[in-house]
Write a protein that holds these residues in place. Structure first.
Motif, mmCIF file in Angstrom:
data_model
loop_
_atom_site.group_PDB
_atom_site.id
_atom_site.type_symbol
_atom_site.label_atom_id
_atom_site.label_comp_id
_atom_site.label_asym_id
_atom_site.label_seq_id
_atom_site.Cartn_x
_atom_site.Cartn_y
_atom_site.Cartn_z
ATOM 1 N N ASP A 1 -0.711 3.876 -11.366
ATOM 2 C CA ASP A 1 -0.834 5.049 -10.762
ATOM 3 C C ASP A 1 -0.357 6.308 -12.107
ATOM 4 N N TRP A 2 -1.455 6.116 -12.867
ATOM 5 C CA TRP A 2 -1.055 6.978 -13.930
ATOM 6 C C TRP A 2 -0.525 8.676 -13.855
ATOM 7 N N GLU B 164 -5.831 11.150 -15.747
ATOM 8 C CA GLU B 164 -7.119 11.041 -15.131
ATOM 9 C C GLU B 164 -8.272 10.243 -15.883
ATOM 10 N N VAL C 96 -7.263 2.635 -10.377
ATOM 11 C CA VAL C 96 -5.770 2.928 -10.089
ATOM 12 C C VAL C 96 -5.171 2.060 -9.061
ATOM 13 N N GLN D 178 -7.162 6.717 -15.452
ATOM 14 C CA GLN D 178 -7.695 6.141 -14.303
ATOM 15 C C GLN D 178 -8.935 5.952 -14.117
#
Ligand SMILES: [Zn+2]
Length: 427
Positions: A346-347, A417, A425, A420
């Motif tokens: 979960d960046w 983003e 994710v 991701q």
């Protein structure tokens, strides 16, 4: 290798006055060796192969896919009839003694953590029957009673194999081990346990033993981190009965480890996979019929072993890469993997984090994409540590530049983003 193993090299070279009558199997091996008349150290076979890659591949293919639970408490842990590939995981050292130590961190605790994680992963594959040789507090009851009840037989087993080797050296069939140090007369418990494991593994039809360790070297100042880093895998001599298969397994595991870790910078470990003649775990005196490798995952003082918040992840990471290597060896590779359990991540949740799991995940992901370590810097100088520093900043900058993002060297929303989009994710 870690100091305890250096010590054991001396112990196992004990000269004994006792001669034990050889068992049938051993005599047969001896006969074959004499018939073959091999004498050179490198590239030659001293013993008939006891296990080959093809044997193992066949066992794997024909293995039952019905899950067989190996007992953690039974003194006879395996089913009577062997239907699966048997793997024995041996976390390095005794539950309460031995092994490397640095900054309050003990190798023997780490090797158990990795071993437990590896057992968990391997057990998900029904083709394997997996046994963990010890927990953090005790040897498996099957081994514990074996060490006690069979102590004399284990010693006889060692002596018989040693005599065998000595005789072959005397008649010129094989060269002497110039590195052997002859001192001491008493066997330690640790050496007895390792020979015991080799003997027991033969009786239990174990296919593969994985001995897990963290590394250290002898002349390091104990209060300071050492200069070497990286992993290495020790294998028996190619000339031993289990030499070739063990080497093939080690090569496969090394390939998976080297995707995310530096190989050892210690000169004699630079090739990643190192042959050793006197290492008990891999079959000193040709005492192991099963394939056996000893993995040194890294040096005890390396930062990834000293961050409590990374412990579970790092143990799982090494275990997973070991598993992937085994699967490659068996020709049943895992597909759709990045070769790391650290990401996808979960960046967005990693933004602003300076250390720990999110940073480890970020470094691993940037490595997978080819940005970490930064250009012209080695893995040794920029290992995956889980700590933000110049290595990560430079790598992030290069990534941002390559993806036409604003270049800050810091994980921001747009960069998260972009990551991701690369990986998806996992929340
Ligand atoms: Zn060790």
């Amino acid at each position: 290798m870690c100091p305890i193993f250096r010590a054991l090299l001396g112990v196992l070279a004990v000269t004994s006055v006792t001669f034990f009558v050889l068992g049938g199997g051993l005599s047969q091996v001896a006969t074959s060796v004499h018939r073959a008349g091999v004498a050179t150290y490198t590239g030659a076979t001293w013993f008939v192969a006891s296990v080959t890659k093809r044997d193992l591949a066949r066992s794997y293919e024909s293995a039952s896919t019905t899950y067989e639970r190996v007992s953690d408490t039974n003194t006879e842990p395996f089913a009577k009839r062997k239907k699966n590939v048997r793997i024995l995981i041996v976390p390095g050292h005794e539950p309460f003694s031995g092994g490397a130590e640095f900054g309050g961190i003990y190798e023997r605790e780490w090797t158990y953590a990795i071993g437990e994680s590896l057992r968990e992963i391997l057990s998900m594959n029904p083709r394997y029957e997996v046994m963990l040789a010890r927990t953090d507090t005790a040897w498996h009851p099957a081994l514990l009673s074996y060490f006690t009840d069979e102590a004399a037989d284990i010693e006889a087993f060692r002596e018989a194999h040693k005599e065998e080797m000595d005789a072959l050296v005397r008649d010129g069939s094989i060269p002497p081990d110039l590195h052997e140090v002859h001192h001491g007369t008493a066997s330690t418990d640790a050496a007895l346990h390792l020979y015991g494991i080799n003997k027991w593994a033969g009786e239990q039809n174990i296919d593969i033993a994985l001995h897990l360790h963290l590394n250290d070297y002898a002349d390091r100042k104990s209060t300071r981190a050492g200069e070497h880093a990286g992993f290495s895998i020790y294998v028996p001599l190619g000339a031993y009965s289990n030499g070739e298969a063990s080497k093939d397994i080690a090569d496969a595991i090394a390939a998976r480890l080297s995707a995310y870790h530096a190989t050892s910078t210690l000169a004699q470990e630079a090739s990643g996979v190192v042959e050793s003649r006197p290492l008990i775990a891999t079959g000193a005196y040709n005492t192991a019929d099963h394939a056996s490798v000893l993995i040194e995952y890294g040096y005890i003082y390396e930062p990834q072993f000293h961050a409590p918040e990374l412990r579970d992840l790092v143990a799982a990471e090494y275990a997973y890469q070991t598993y992937l290597g085994l699967q490659d060896f068996f020709g049943d590779s895992v597909s759709g993997t990045y070769g790391s359990v650290a990401f996808p991540y979960d960046w967005q949740g990693a933004i602003g984090k300076e250390r720990g799991v999110p940073v480890y995940a970020l470094q691993a992901a940037l490595h997978h994409l080819g940005f970490y370590p930064p250009k012209n810097v080695s893995f040794t100088d920029c290992p995956i540590t889980g700590v933000i520093g110049p290595c990560t900043k430079n790598a992030l900058s290069a990534y941002q530049q390559a993806r036409s993002l604003s270049v800050s060297g810091v994980l921001d929303g747009a960069t998260a983003e972009a990551l991701q989009n690369e990986f998806g994710v996992r929340l």
